[in-house]
Design a protein around this motif. Structure first.
Motif, mmCIF file in Angstrom:
data_model
loop_
_atom_site.group_PDB
_atom_site.id
_atom_site.type_symbol
_atom_site.label_atom_id
_atom_site.label_comp_id
_atom_site.label_asym_id
_atom_site.label_seq_id
_atom_site.Cartn_x
_atom_site.Cartn_y
_atom_site.Cartn_z
ATOM 1 N N ARG A 355 -13.284 30.906 43.184
ATOM 2 C CA ARG A 355 -12.697 32.062 43.869
ATOM 3 C C ARG A 355 -11.246 31.794 44.251
ATOM 4 O O ARG A 355 -10.393 32.685 44.166
ATOM 5 N N PHE A 356 -10.964 30.564 44.665
ATOM 6 C CA PHE A 356 -9.598 30.232 45.048
ATOM 7 C C PHE A 356 -8.646 30.251 43.849
ATOM 8 O O PHE A 356 -7.430 30.342 44.025
ATOM 9 N N LEU A 357 -9.211 30.133 42.642
ATOM 10 C CA LEU A 357 -8.388 30.144 41.436
ATOM 11 C C LEU A 357 -8.205 31.544 40.856
ATOM 12 O O LEU A 357 -7.456 31.714 39.884
ATOM 13 N N LEU A 358 -8.882 32.541 41.410
ATOM 14 C CA LEU A 358 -8.761 33.895 40.870
ATOM 15 C C LEU A 358 -7.309 34.385 40.785
ATOM 16 O O LEU A 358 -6.925 34.998 39.784
ATOM 17 N N PRO A 359 -6.471 34.154 41.810
ATOM 18 C CA PRO A 359 -5.092 34.652 41.697
ATOM 19 C C PRO A 359 -4.238 33.889 40.682
ATOM 20 O O PRO A 359 -3.137 34.345 40.369
ATOM 21 N N ALA A 360 -4.716 32.777 40.168
ATOM 22 C CA ALA A 360 -3.906 31.928 39.286
ATOM 23 C C ALA A 360 -3.886 32.476 37.860
ATOM 24 O O ALA A 360 -4.208 31.780 36.893
ATOM 25 N N PHE A 361 -3.453 33.714 37.710
ATOM 26 C CA PHE A 361 -3.456 34.360 36.399
ATOM 27 C C PHE A 361 -2.557 33.664 35.375
ATOM 28 O O PHE A 361 -2.806 33.788 34.163
ATOM 29 N N PRO A 362 -1.462 32.935 35.762
ATOM 30 C CA PRO A 362 -0.665 32.280 34.719
ATOM 31 C C PRO A 362 -1.480 31.313 33.853
ATOM 32 O O PRO A 362 -1.113 31.058 32.701
ATOM 33 N N LEU A 363 -2.591 30.797 34.394
ATOM 34 C CA LEU A 363 -3.425 29.902 33.592
ATOM 35 C C LEU A 363 -3.988 30.598 32.361
ATOM 36 O O LEU A 363 -4.339 29.940 31.383
ATOM 37 N N LEU A 364 -4.075 31.919 32.401
ATOM 38 C CA LEU A 364 -4.662 32.674 31.293
ATOM 39 C C LEU A 364 -3.649 33.020 30.210
ATOM 40 O O LEU A 364 -4.031 33.576 29.173
ATOM 41 N N ILE A 365 -2.373 32.719 30.418
ATOM 42 C CA ILE A 365 -1.358 33.093 29.436
ATOM 43 C C ILE A 365 -1.620 32.468 28.069
ATOM 44 O O ILE A 365 -1.538 33.172 27.045
ATOM 45 N N PRO A 366 -1.939 31.178 27.954
ATOM 46 C CA PRO A 366 -2.235 30.641 26.607
ATOM 47 C C PRO A 366 -3.407 31.342 25.930
ATOM 48 O O PRO A 366 -3.356 31.627 24.723
ATOM 49 N N MET A 367 -4.469 31.645 26.685
ATOM 50 C CA MET A 367 -5.604 32.366 26.118
ATOM 51 C C MET A 367 -5.208 33.774 25.700
ATOM 52 O O MET A 367 -5.640 34.279 24.657
#
Length: 408
Positions: A355-367
């Motif tokens: 849940r704490f990682l939900l706002p970390a959308f930049p992690l999804l950029i490679p995908m």
């Protein structure tokens, strides 16, 4: 052929049509539709809304099959009850004695969300639970639009749509639609990052300060804005507008202000807040507690929720490495990196870490870039992959919200 101005690693400058051109780079500016609305935003937001509406319906159906109240889960789960109590009664009126004997108080919960609940409940004929859900749902839409705008700014329409779509189907994305602070925090954080990318430093700092009043992880937003501002000042050899320094000063004030306020209430100005959090077993122990839990999980097994949480955290580490290889803007890398650091180094319930990682959308950029490429070449395969991710998200969201008894 006119060329596009390349993007620095700290911020994205405003487009300069008359500027001399160079070959397009990885983070070049795409064309933005007139009136400032990125192309393709409406279909992307419609996709987000449909997926999250399906998630809500999945939870309602699960509650119906289990004979539970159909919608109570959304507004009265775990931390939601604390936020609603603060909205109704204010601080200092609720505490809980943990099984270990620690006195857990409502000062552990940041004030912006309950303040908004109370304000909305005052001006509209809504119950506190309904007001809390309305805020969460509206903030989720605002956050999704911010994800699209940043994705469009950096990579164009296809990747932006894929980025919003992937953010909608994260395993714990259901928590964007319950009475929790994740949606509100994500909206403030994402738009603060966008303002930093566009060198709108006063807005970046103000939104970061508000994010710091919404969640403890507002520290990550403030750190990202300050890092980007300092890097920009270094690149410009100090020749920067006063707004940059003002934004950097504003950014941490929300988080620091609440920490000091709690400290004053407790009687320990600088340490009181951390004592309050320690009673909730929430402290930064450099990963000792997380390592012990992972070891026990691998040796003795555990529930589905904890296994998925471990997989999500491991995937976040891999995605962060891939993101860094793409040399993203500094503000996005720092934001995602600090959130991961807080998740890895913090104690507390391991089931809450995704849940704490939900706002970390930049992690999804490679995908998102990979999915957009697949869509151009093999659209059927892209649809099948996204459909599978959607089903996993819907089923797991319903399970973790309406069935499992693990902390959200």
């Amino acid at each position: 052929m006119p060329k596009v101005k390349s993007v620095s690693t700290s911020s994205v400058p405003r487009p300069e049509p008359a500027a001399p051109s160079r070959p397009a780079g990885r983070f070049d500016l795409p064309r933005i539709a007139r009136r400032g609305i990125p192309e393709g935003a409406v279909p992307a937001l419609a996709l987000f809304a449909c997926v999250r509406l399906a998630g809500i319906l999945a939870v309602i159906l699960t509650n119906a099959l289990r004979g539970h109240p159909l919608v109570r889960t959304f507004a009265h789960s775990w931390d939601s009850r604390w936020y609603l109590h603060i909205a109704a009664q204010g601080y200092g009126h609720k505490m809980w004695i943990s099984p270990q004997g620690a006195v857990q108080t409502d000062w552990a919960f940041f004030p912006l969300y309950p303040a908004l609940i109370r304000a909305l409940n005052t001006v509209l004929p809504l119950t506190p639970g309904q007001a809390a859900l309305l805020i969460a749902w509206l903030a989720a839409g605002v956050a999704a639009y911010g994800v699209y705008v940043i994705g469009h700014l950096l990579h164009g329409r296809g990747v932006a749509t894929a980025l919003v779509g992937l953010w909608a189907v994260m395993p714990h994305a259901v928590e964007l639609t319950i009475a929790y602070t994740e949606s509100l925090f994500a909206a403030l954080a994402i738009w603060s990052l966008y303002c930093a990318l566009r060198s709108r430093w006063l807005w970046a700092g103000a939104l970061a300060a508000l994010a710091g009043l919404a969640r403890p992880s507002g520290f990550a937003v403030a750190g990202a804005v300050v890092a980007a501002a300092l890097y920009e000042a270094w690149r410009a050899r100090g020749r920067v507008p006063w707004r940059l320094w003002a934004g950097a000063v504003l950014a941490p004030l929300g988080f620091l202000g609440y920490v000091l306020w709690v400290g004053a209430r407790v009687g320990d100005l600088f340490g009181g807040y951390f004592k309050v959090q320690s009673a909730w077993d929430s402290r930064f122990d450099f990963g000792v507690g997380a390592a012990r839990f992972v070891r026990a999980l691998l040796l003795h097994g555990g529930g589905v929720v904890y296994t998925v949480a471990l997989l999500v955290v491991a995937a976040a580490l891999l995605l962060f490495a891939l993101l860094c290889l793409e040399r993203p803007p500094l503000v996005l890398a720092v934001f995602a990196g600090v959130l991961i650091l807080l998740v890895l180094g913090g104690s507390g319930s391991f089931s809450s870490k995704p849940r704490f990682l939900l706002p970390a959308f930049p992690l999804l950029i490679p995908m998102a870039r990979a999915l957009a490429r697949t869509w151009r070449v093999r659209p059927v395969q892209a649809v099948l992959v996204y459909g599978a991710l959607t089903l996993v998200s819907l089923f797991f969201g319903a399970y973790v919200t309406a069935v499992a008894h693990s902390p959200l």
